[in-house]
Design a protein around this motif. Sequence first.
Motif, short mmCIF file in Angstrom:
data_model
loop_
_atom_site.label_atom_id
_atom_site.label_comp_id
_atom_site.label_asym_id
_atom_site.label_seq_id
_atom_site.Cartn_x
_atom_site.Cartn_y
_atom_site.Cartn_z
N MET A 1 0.83 -1.19 0.00
CA MET A 1 0.00 0.00 0.00
C MET A 1 0.88 1.26 0.00
SD MET A 1 -3.34 1.27 2.23
CE MET A 1 -3.12 0.16 3.55
N LEU A 2 2.09 1.16 0.51
CA LEU A 2 2.97 2.32 0.57
C LEU A 2 3.22 2.91 -0.81
CD1 LEU A 2 4.75 4.25 2.16
CD2 LEU A 2 6.62 2.58 1.96
N ILE A 3 3.47 2.05 -1.79
CA ILE A 3 3.76 2.56 -3.13
C ILE A 3 2.55 3.31 -3.70
CG2 ILE A 3 3.12 0.46 -4.39
CD1 ILE A 3 6.04 2.76 -5.29
N TYR A 4 1.34 2.83 -3.42
CA TYR A 4 0.13 3.52 -3.89
C TYR A 4 -0.04 4.87 -3.18
CZ TYR A 4 -0.97 -0.92 -6.08
OH TYR A 4 -0.92 -2.05 -6.85
N ALA A 5 0.29 4.91 -1.91
CA ALA A 5 0.22 6.17 -1.17
C ALA A 5 1.22 7.18 -1.73
CB ALA A 5 0.47 5.92 0.31
N ILE A 6 2.42 6.72 -2.00
CA ILE A 6 3.45 7.61 -2.56
C ILE A 6 3.03 8.11 -3.94
CG2 ILE A 6 5.82 7.68 -3.45
CD1 ILE A 6 6.53 5.73 -1.11
N CYS A 43 -6.37 13.24 -4.82
CA CYS A 43 -5.12 12.47 -4.74
C CYS A 43 -4.44 12.67 -3.40
CB CYS A 43 -4.17 12.87 -5.87
SG CYS A 43 -4.68 12.33 -7.51
N ASP A 44 -4.38 13.90 -2.93
CA ASP A 44 -3.74 14.18 -1.65
C ASP A 44 -4.48 13.52 -0.50
OD1 ASP A 44 -1.67 15.39 -0.10
OD2 ASP A 44 -3.08 16.94 0.52
N THR A 45 -5.79 13.64 -0.50
CA THR A 45 -6.60 13.04 0.56
C THR A 45 -6.46 11.52 0.54
OG1 THR A 45 -8.15 14.89 0.43
CG2 THR A 45 -8.93 12.90 1.53
N THR A 46 -6.51 10.93 -0.65
CA THR A 46 -6.36 9.48 -0.78
C THR A 46 -5.00 9.02 -0.26
OG1 THR A 46 -7.83 9.47 -2.70
CG2 THR A 46 -6.38 7.56 -2.42
N MET A 51 -1.52 6.64 3.91
CA MET A 51 -0.35 6.78 4.80
C MET A 51 -0.75 6.64 6.26
SD MET A 51 2.58 7.37 3.29
CE MET A 51 3.31 7.99 1.79
N SER A 52 -1.90 7.17 6.63
CA SER A 52 -2.33 7.07 8.03
C SER A 52 -2.66 5.63 8.39
CB SER A 52 -3.50 8.00 8.32
OG SER A 52 -4.67 7.56 7.68
#
Length: 122
Positions: A1-6, A43-46, A51-52
Amino acid sequence: MLIYAIISITLALVFYTIGVWGEKIQGQLKTWHLVVFYIGLVCDTTGTIMMSKISSGGSFLNFHGMTGMLAIVLMMLHAVWATVVLVKGDEKAKVNFHKLSLIVWLIWLIPFISGAIFGVSI
């Protein structure tokens, strides 16, 4: 999931930057700028939500968390205000809107850069 968040956070940077600087260069707020503002906000909110979740209960009570939440709120207010300006059709407001955009964009960069430099405990 980290890569999707980045990827999501990076897309927010790309879209929001294109919207803000496109508006500045063109000298007037246009509908496509508004669309790009909202895409950047989504995008920022997602990315922030992802990340949270990754941080497993990490607190927002730190510099990055507080500036990040401020940035999302400002982005939302910025997009809503852009919507109002375009709906009203006030030409003077359309021309001067970039001043607000630049301020919000600069504030948005603070948590983006702090997250990239310092990292967030995951």
